[in-house]
Design a protein around this motif. Structure first.
Motif, PDB file in Angstrom:
ATOM      1  N   HIS A 133      12.691  -2.857  -3.931  1.00 26.16           N
ATOM      2  CA  HIS A 133      11.577  -1.907  -3.973  1.00 26.16           C
ATOM      3  C   HIS A 133      11.781  -0.666  -3.110  1.00 26.16           C
ATOM      4  CE1 HIS A 133       8.855  -4.306  -6.422  1.00 26.16           C
ATOM      5  NE2 HIS A 133       9.218  -5.355  -5.729  1.00 26.16           N
ATOM      6  N   LEU A 134      12.683  -0.727  -2.109  1.00 22.51           N
ATOM      7  CA  LEU A 134      12.813   0.434  -1.218  1.00 22.51           C
ATOM      8  C   LEU A 134      14.254   0.736  -0.837  1.00 22.51           C
ATOM      9  CD1 LEU A 134      11.399   2.619   0.508  1.00 22.51           C
ATOM     10  CD2 LEU A 134      11.226   0.920   2.350  1.00 22.51           C
ATOM     11  N   ILE A 154       3.728  -2.521  -2.641  1.00 22.01           N
ATOM     12  CA  ILE A 154       4.708  -2.083  -3.645  1.00 22.01           C
ATOM     13  C   ILE A 154       4.520  -0.614  -4.007  1.00 22.01           C
ATOM     14  CG2 ILE A 154       5.369  -2.325  -6.072  1.00 22.01           C
ATOM     15  CD1 ILE A 154       5.115  -5.339  -5.749  1.00 22.01           C
ATOM     16  N   LYS A 155       3.273  -0.203  -4.247  1.00 24.39           N
ATOM     17  CA  LYS A 155       3.039   1.191  -4.634  1.00 24.39           C
ATOM     18  C   LYS A 155       3.354   2.146  -3.487  1.00 24.39           C
ATOM     19  CE  LYS A 155       1.743   4.531  -7.320  1.00 24.39           C
ATOM     20  NZ  LYS A 155       2.524   4.908  -8.512  1.00 24.39           N
ATOM     21  N   VAL A 156       3.159   1.718  -2.243  1.00 27.17           N
ATOM     22  CA  VAL A 156       3.538   2.548  -1.088  1.00 27.17           C
ATOM     23  C   VAL A 156       5.031   2.815  -1.130  1.00 27.17           C
ATOM     24  CG1 VAL A 156       3.674   2.669   1.428  1.00 27.17           C
ATOM     25  CG2 VAL A 156       1.638   1.706   0.341  1.00 27.17           C
ATOM     26  N   TYR A 157       5.808   1.756  -1.375  1.00 27.73           N
ATOM     27  CA  TYR A 157       7.266   1.913  -1.427  1.00 27.73           C
ATOM     28  C   TYR A 157       7.687   2.765  -2.621  1.00 27.73           C
ATOM     29  CZ  TYR A 157       7.170  -1.843   2.038  1.00 27.73           C
ATOM     30  OH  TYR A 157       6.921  -2.606   3.160  1.00 27.73           O
ATOM     31  N   GLU A 158       7.011   2.604  -3.752  1.00 30.73           N
ATOM     32  CA  GLU A 158       7.327   3.434  -4.922  1.00 30.73           C
ATOM     33  C   GLU A 158       7.128   4.911  -4.604  1.00 30.73           C
ATOM     34  OE1 GLU A 158       5.055   2.276  -8.300  1.00 30.73           O
ATOM     35  OE2 GLU A 158       6.035   0.328  -8.542  1.00 30.73           O
ATOM     36  N   GLU A 159       6.054   5.225  -3.896  1.00 29.97           N
ATOM     37  CA  GLU A 159       5.776   6.615  -3.572  1.00 29.97           C
ATOM     38  C   GLU A 159       6.783   7.155  -2.557  1.00 29.97           C
ATOM     39  OE1 GLU A 159       3.793  10.365  -3.531  1.00 29.97           O
ATOM     40  OE2 GLU A 159       3.995   8.706  -4.980  1.00 29.97           O
ATOM     41  N   SER A 173      -6.302   1.214  -5.804  1.00 31.41           N
ATOM     42  CA  SER A 173      -5.219   0.952  -4.849  1.00 31.41           C
ATOM     43  C   SER A 173      -4.079   1.953  -4.984  1.00 31.41           C
ATOM     44  CB  SER A 173      -4.691  -0.474  -5.037  1.00 31.41           C
ATOM     45  OG  SER A 173      -4.194  -0.659  -6.353  1.00 31.41           O
ATOM     46  N   ASN A 174      -3.887   2.532  -6.161  1.00 29.90           N
ATOM     47  CA  ASN A 174      -2.802   3.501  -6.320  1.00 29.90           C
ATOM     48  C   ASN A 174      -3.042   4.743  -5.471  1.00 29.90           C
ATOM     49  OD1 ASN A 174      -1.425   1.882  -8.093  1.00 29.90           O
ATOM     50  ND2 ASN A 174      -2.080   2.954  -9.935  1.00 29.90           N
ATOM     51  N   ARG A 175      -4.259   5.267  -5.539  1.00 22.74           N
ATOM     52  CA  ARG A 175      -4.586   6.450  -4.718  1.00 22.74           C
ATOM     53  C   ARG A 175      -4.459   6.124  -3.236  1.00 22.74           C
ATOM     54  NH1 ARG A 175     -10.179   8.208  -5.519  1.00 22.74           N
ATOM     55  NH2 ARG A 175      -9.536   9.931  -4.204  1.00 22.74           N
ATOM     56  N   ALA A 176      -4.929   4.952  -2.870  1.00 25.05           N
ATOM     57  CA  ALA A 176      -4.858   4.548  -1.465  1.00 25.05           C
ATOM     58  C   ALA A 176      -3.412   4.428  -1.007  1.00 25.05           C
ATOM     59  CB  ALA A 176      -5.587   3.216  -1.282  1.00 25.05           C
TER      60      ALA A 176
END
Length: 642
Positions: free
Chosen positions: A118-119, A72-77, A36-39
């Motif tokens: 988160h964002l 969450i990871k989308v927002y982190e990126e 999911s992180n790569r995605a």
């Protein structure tokens, strides 16, 4: 899986490399990533590309945003891109999908709080450009408020991009089963399954609001581009229904089949039930029939035909899309090969049988007495998931160590903690005991436990753990509590795995120098602790790979608390007698705080001992149905090879 990105106007299309993209079964474009992180990073790149394109045209970029664990990871990126690459959000206008009702903005469970944490607090978006449904709106005003919310989206030119997650009911936003295609933003009553899924974050289902404000299906469908995120095995069944099923208001996400620019971005767990992954021979007969795929297909064929392995015929293979297999071997050879493979997974000696030919056994005969670590993410996963094997290892004289990776303190109810604190005060009156009692009684909804209360709850779990393994005959000296730092936040949300966590893991493995390690591979755990704990095992063992003792160390993964391994995946199956099933049950009973009304039990309302017994019984029954020996129950393991 490798992917390439194709520019399609303002959108980036994720196209798998070397694999068919869509099949006759699939009605929504989807792509599956290995994790999911790569995605998430790829999705963030698409959003960033859209924002920049709008900036170049001197236009606003209107984003529909989702909450929950998936984005969450989308927002982190996106935050990383802002801080490190100068991505600006000054032209971005956002509209969030939903909010609980009632809900104050400063409540840590509010989506207002979530989005800012988160964002929004980390980028240069203008506060007036942020729109999140107001959870404090009263009954008289809410209808007008919802109409105005949709109007505001339209006045800003509509949604350029809508990010979605998906619930196990098939809801997008909070559009629960029964939602109409033409529905707009409105108040909705939440489905019971949704309440169950939200319960961990609210420390119990009774604390979850029963209603929410949500964008409607029509509002979502008006977006020019939609990307839906799906992570984990828990989402696999609903993803399959959504992507391959008929459009139905009972699965609201199926409406997305009618959207012209929608992509589901999945990880391997979420995509595992799609026909092209679960039964690829029904999609493409020109397959590379690897050993693992052959095993999977034969077990499936037995279930499909209701036959044992040795009863399968050429016709069975041909009638079910598996004629390609017969081009390699005839059915007799295939059947014998598969039967022997499964037969050899069964062993009553999980630590290896001394002085025996181990060429067809799952474990080595030597050393006859092994040093064993059983890693347990929570202080009860050991007995729930492999209590019978645990018992067998002790009985057969191995040096067994159980290592509890986290304290499990958040899973103890305030009621249980208060009872223990009051008992402690009666036995030995103290200011500390009274302080804990007062802290619990004065605790407000959704507030954190004090450090003292968390310590008490951790000690409750610790005492139960000792009781459980003592019942199996393990010495206290072989019980280890790591209390990994990532877990010790006092909330459902945990920290990322850190070097401090890995260092603690490396120390315990180095101290014991095990020949066998057992770890939880049950990644369907709904609050994610199992995944982090398994990552800690993988990373620590990877770093220790050069150590001499690691040359003779095998890692076995167990499941059972949430799901079980598929039969074709199993590499060691340990039979249990009826008396061992009862012994395992009583060891689980020692975890009293987790027995009645457990706080985090997912979508299964039964107690953990009931679930475990059913899964162990079902595994044994599956072996019997395939034509192998019949046992009362079985625990299953898969060996992980680095």
């Amino acid at each position: 899986m490798k992917t390439i990105l194709e520019k399609n106007g303002a959108n980036i299309r994720y196209r798998p490399v070397g694999q068919f993209e869509e099949t006759r079964f699939e009605k929504i474009h989807n792509v599956i990533f290995s994790d999911s992180n790569r995605a998430s990073i790829k999705v963030a790149e698409e959003i960033a590309s859209l924002i920049k394109k709008k900036q170049e045209a001197n236009k606003n970029c209107v984003l529909g945003l989702a909450t929950g664990s998936s984005p969450i990871k989308v927002y982190e990126e996106l935050v990383r891109m802002h801080k490190e690459e100068g991505l600006s959000f000054k032209n971005v206008i956002t509209f969030n999908l939903d909010e609980y009702l009632p809900m104050e903005k400063d409540n840590r469970q509010s989506y207002w709080y979530f989005m800012h944490e988160h964002l929004f607090n980390h980028v240069d978006i203008a506060p007036e450009n942020i729109h999140i449904p107001d959870g404090t709106i009263s009954g008289e005003e809410v209808i007008e408020y919802c109409i105005a919310y949709d109007d505001k989206i339209k006045k800003n030119g509509g949604l350029d991009f809508q990010l979605l997650g998906i619930g196990r009911t098939g809801h997008v936003g909070f559009n629960e089963p029964g939602s109409h295609y033409n529905s707009g933003t409105r108040v909705i009553t939440l489905d019971h399954i949704t309440l169950v899924d939200a319960a961990p974050a609210f420390l119990g289902i009774d604390n979850v609001p029963r209603k929410a404000i949500t964008m409607g299906i029509s509002t979502v469908m008006s977006a020019k581009r939609i990307v839906l995120l799906g992570w984990g095995e828990n989402k696999a069944n609903i993803i399959k229904k959504t992507v391959e099923g008929e459009i139905s208001p009972q699965v609201p996400a199926t409406y997305l089949q009618n959207h012209k620019n929608c992509t589901f971005v999945l990880d391997t767990g979420a995509g595992s039930q799609l026909t092209r992954n679960k039964t690829p021979w029904l999609v493409d007969e020109s397959l590379d029939w690897t050993e693992s795929l052959t095993s999977k297909a034969i077990v499936w064929l037995c279930n499909e035909t209701n036959k044992s392995i040795l009863s399968l015929t050429d016709k069975d293979y041909n009638d079910n899309g598996m004629s390609g297999l017969l081009a390699v071997k005839d059915s007799y050879d295939l059947n014998i090969q598969m039967f022997n493979k499964l037969q050899h997974t069964i062993t009553g000696w999980p630590g290896g049988k001394p002085n025996a030919d181990d060429s067809s056994r799952p474990e080595r005969a030597e050393p006859a007495k092994k040093r064993v670590i059983i890693f347990s993410p929570h202080p009860d996963d050991d007995v729930i998931s492999m209590g019978g094997t645990f018992d067998r290892l002790i009985e057969q004289g191995h040096e067994v160590h159980v290592v509890y990776q986290t304290s499990g303190n958040i899973a103890v109810s305030d009621t249980d903690a208060l009872r223990y604190a009051e008992i402690s005060k009666r036995i030995a009156p103290s200011e500390e005991a009274q302080k804990i009692i007062d802290s619990i009684k004065e605790k407000k909804e959704s507030s954190f436990d004090s450090l003292e209360v968390r310590k008490l709850k951790g000690n409750i779990r610790r005492g139960e753990s000792y009781a459980g393994v003592r019942y199996l005959g393990l010495d206290d000296a072989n019980v280890h509590f790591l209390d990994l730092p990532f877990y010790e936040t006092g909330t459902i949300k945990k920290n990322n795995l850190s070097e401090a966590d890995i260092s603690i893991m490396i120390d315990i493995i180095t101290e014991i120098k095990p020949h066998q390690v057992f770890a939880a591979g049950d990644l369907a755990d709904p609050h994610g602790t199992h995944k982090v704990c398994l990552d800690a095992v993988f990373e620590s063992m990877k770093r220790l790979k050069s150590e001499a003792f690691m040359d003779d160390c095998w890692l076995w993964l167990y499941r059972g608390a949430w799901h079980e391994w598929d039969v074709d995946e199993i590499e060691m199956a340990v039979p249990m007698s009826p008396s061992q099933v009862l012994k395992k049950r009583y060891a689980i009973f020692c975890h009293q705080s987790q027995k009645d009304g457990v706080m985090f039990q997912g979508d299964d309302s039964r107690e953990f001992w009931m679930r475990a017994e059913e899964r162990n019984k079902n595994t044994a029954e599956k072996y019997r149905a395939l034509g192998l020996s019949h046992y009362a129950a079985m625990e299953a393991f898969v060996r992980h090879k680095f």
